[in-house]
Write a protein that holds these residues in place. Structure first.
Motif, short mmCIF file in Angstrom:
data_model
loop_
_atom_site.label_atom_id
_atom_site.label_comp_id
_atom_site.label_asym_id
_atom_site.label_seq_id
_atom_site.Cartn_x
_atom_site.Cartn_y
_atom_site.Cartn_z
N ASN B 39 0.85 -1.18 0.00
CA ASN B 39 0.00 0.00 0.00
C ASN B 39 0.89 1.25 0.00
OD1 ASN B 39 -1.26 2.31 1.10
ND2 ASN B 39 -3.01 1.03 1.63
N THR B 40 0.75 2.00 -1.06
CA THR B 40 1.64 3.15 -1.23
C THR B 40 1.45 4.23 -0.18
OG1 THR B 40 0.55 2.99 -3.36
CG2 THR B 40 2.73 3.97 -3.31
N ALA B 41 0.21 4.40 0.24
CA ALA B 41 -0.05 5.45 1.23
C ALA B 41 0.68 5.14 2.53
CB ALA B 41 -1.55 5.58 1.47
N ALA B 42 0.57 3.90 2.94
CA ALA B 42 1.22 3.51 4.19
C ALA B 42 2.73 3.66 4.07
CB ALA B 42 0.88 2.06 4.52
#
Lengths: 322, 322
Positions: B39-42
């Motif tokens: 997950n890129t956001a994380a």
DNA sequence: ATGAAAGCGCTAACAA
DNA sequence: TTGTTAGCGCTTTCAT
């Protein structure tokens, strides 16, 4: 700094109604003084939304830059998204590498949804969105065999048909056509419209020549048309750019427009007003196309239920070339 | 599923060397089976990096689509970024609203850095990047009074100068110029080069007419030049597109190219090869420009120290228009 | 109306 | 080489 909890700050930032006016004031002035800006990554992590959508073009950039259609669509999509305060990520996906990179980008949950433009038959993109359930809206109907994603389209068939009927009404009887790429829905639909417009007259095989939406392609196609059908008195071109090319070929062959051969284009791009003579063409509501695509996508992103398809009407713009 | 800790998974994903081959195998096959994608956001939240950079164009989209320069630069930037597996976000910032939205986008730490193209004087963008310390690289030198961000530029002065010297060498003596917008560095630098090339000859005021980098603008400017300086025997245009417009005006006025008036353009865009006669022009290494901008930006993003400026050379391409 | 607390999915320091 | 642990900055129940 405002003397309240993070939760309250969050409420103020997100405009929750259940905050006392006093606390709101305090938080807002603190935000201003601190120049505080929420961290999007953190927010995305918890909300699962990035406030970003992608506009994907499955064409080589050369087409993108020569085809006036794209400029308009990009502008209108961008403007519409700006209203919703959503960022646009623009992606080219014409090569397998580009597509692979874009696919990774999607899986990384970088975007909330995507707008897919100018799909060809066999394009793998619709399948990906259909599988991952990431919201997507197509510009133009899905190619044959593609996953059935929701789409916004213009009435290409009706538009092409109206062009041919216009030509018939002007007394033309030997009407040829220069088509778009035959592996695209637009190309096929406009050809269908041409055939339908001809009605009982029926088209001869030799009146139909494939084009590729470029000016040079239009020129080549017209040259061929002239060879195959010396008596041709009108031509319907599936794009303005090809119509311009056709007019080049006509001029080179010494045929006058519209006296000898009437020409009708498609798009009503800026081009059409400045050709000599000005080009009769089929206007498609490109701005609305972009706007509707965005609306539909945002509805989907927000979990709503939108129409599976939206169809926009065309208008024939009669100028001096016919 | 692989029976190891999250930390080990993370190490495998990020290619850390300190993982046993066995564990790596286990993790990799689990990743494949699960279709796991980080997950890129994380990831962005903890690494403070988004692996995304923006390409910002401070021009109305009409310029973007008519100016061949942009197509090339976008392609090369995109390709170079793809190698580094970094996503490109393309942003238009010609209106205050668009700029405001982009500013929010930056403050939200959506991007690791930005590439700024075609800045005009007074553009607020450089100031923002300078203040926020978000890495940015300019394409073209900063306008006067702008914050001194690192930049990659071509030797516009030298290029323009070589064009004029070429004209002089061919025996031309009454050499006019159609400039670019005078609030842009490119416009000014090419004008300077023209003046320098003329040397002791000195330019008359009436030999210098401002253009706007469009074909229509070039045509208008040439018409004016012809009125003001009927004896003109050569013209240096600050872009190929304007040169094409100038040739239109020349044809309309019944002047032959190059016999009566020699024409030199700038850019060596595709256009230049297909004009009649083919256009003498100054080639600028557009692909390298994009590549160098990306390299410099990535160095900065990674915390490295890059050069403050990179200058790329031009080449005169002599064809039949001079 | 507000705060405490949990947790989004990941990386990185530290220990083992 | 590996696991444990803390924490990135935010939103969102759940109490109060």
């Amino acid at each position: 700094m405002a003397g309240v909890s993070r939760a309250t700050v969050s409420r103020v930032i997100n405009g929750s109604p259940s905050v006392s006016p006093g606390a709101r004031q305090l938080v807002q002035s603190a935000v201003r003084q601190l120049g505080y800006v929420p961290n999007t990554a953190a927010r995305a992590l918890v909300t699962q939304r990035t406030n970003t959508v992608a506009l994907v073009v499955s064409e080589p950039s050369s087409r993108l830059f020569t085809e006036p259609f794209y400029e308009t669509i990009i502008r209108s999509v961008d403007a519409e998204l700006a209203d919703a305060d959503i960022q646009l990520v623009f992606a080219l996906a014409s090569t397998p590498q580009e597509r692979a990179r874009f696919e990774r980008f999607c899986s990384g949950r970088h975007i909330d949804g995507a707008l897919l433009l100018s799909l060809h038959e066999g394009d793998p993109l619709p399948e990906i969105f259909s599988r991952t359930r990431l919201p997507a809206v197509l510009g133009g109907r899905p190619p044959n065999g593609s996953a059935p994603l929701p789409y916004v389209d213009v009435e290409n068939r009706a538009g092409a048909r109206s062009a041919v009927e216009h030509l018939l009404a002007r007394g033309r009887r030997c009407i040829g056509t220069i088509t778009g790429p035959t592996d695209t829905p637009v190309g096929n639909d406009r050809l269908d419209g041409y055939l339908a417009g001809l009605g009982p007259l029926r088209a001869r095989q030799s009146l139909v020549v494939p084009g590729d939406f470029t000016r040079a392609g239009g020129e080549r196609a017209m040259t061929r048309l002239l060879e195959q059908e010396p008596d041709i008195d009108a031509v319907f071109c599936a794009s303005d750019l090809m119509a311009v090319g056709a007019m080049d070929a006509l001029a080179a062959a010494g045929r006058r427009v519209p006296d000898d051969v009437a020409v009708v284009g498609y798009d009503d791009s800026n081009l059409a007003r400045y050709t000599v003579p000005p080009l009769t063409t089929v206007r498609q509501p490109t701005r609305e196309l972009g706007r509707e695509m965005v609306r539909l996508l945002l509805t989907l992103v927000r979990g709503g239920d939108g129409p599976r398809q939206v169809l926009l009407p065309t208008t024939l713009i009669a100028r001096q070339s016919s």
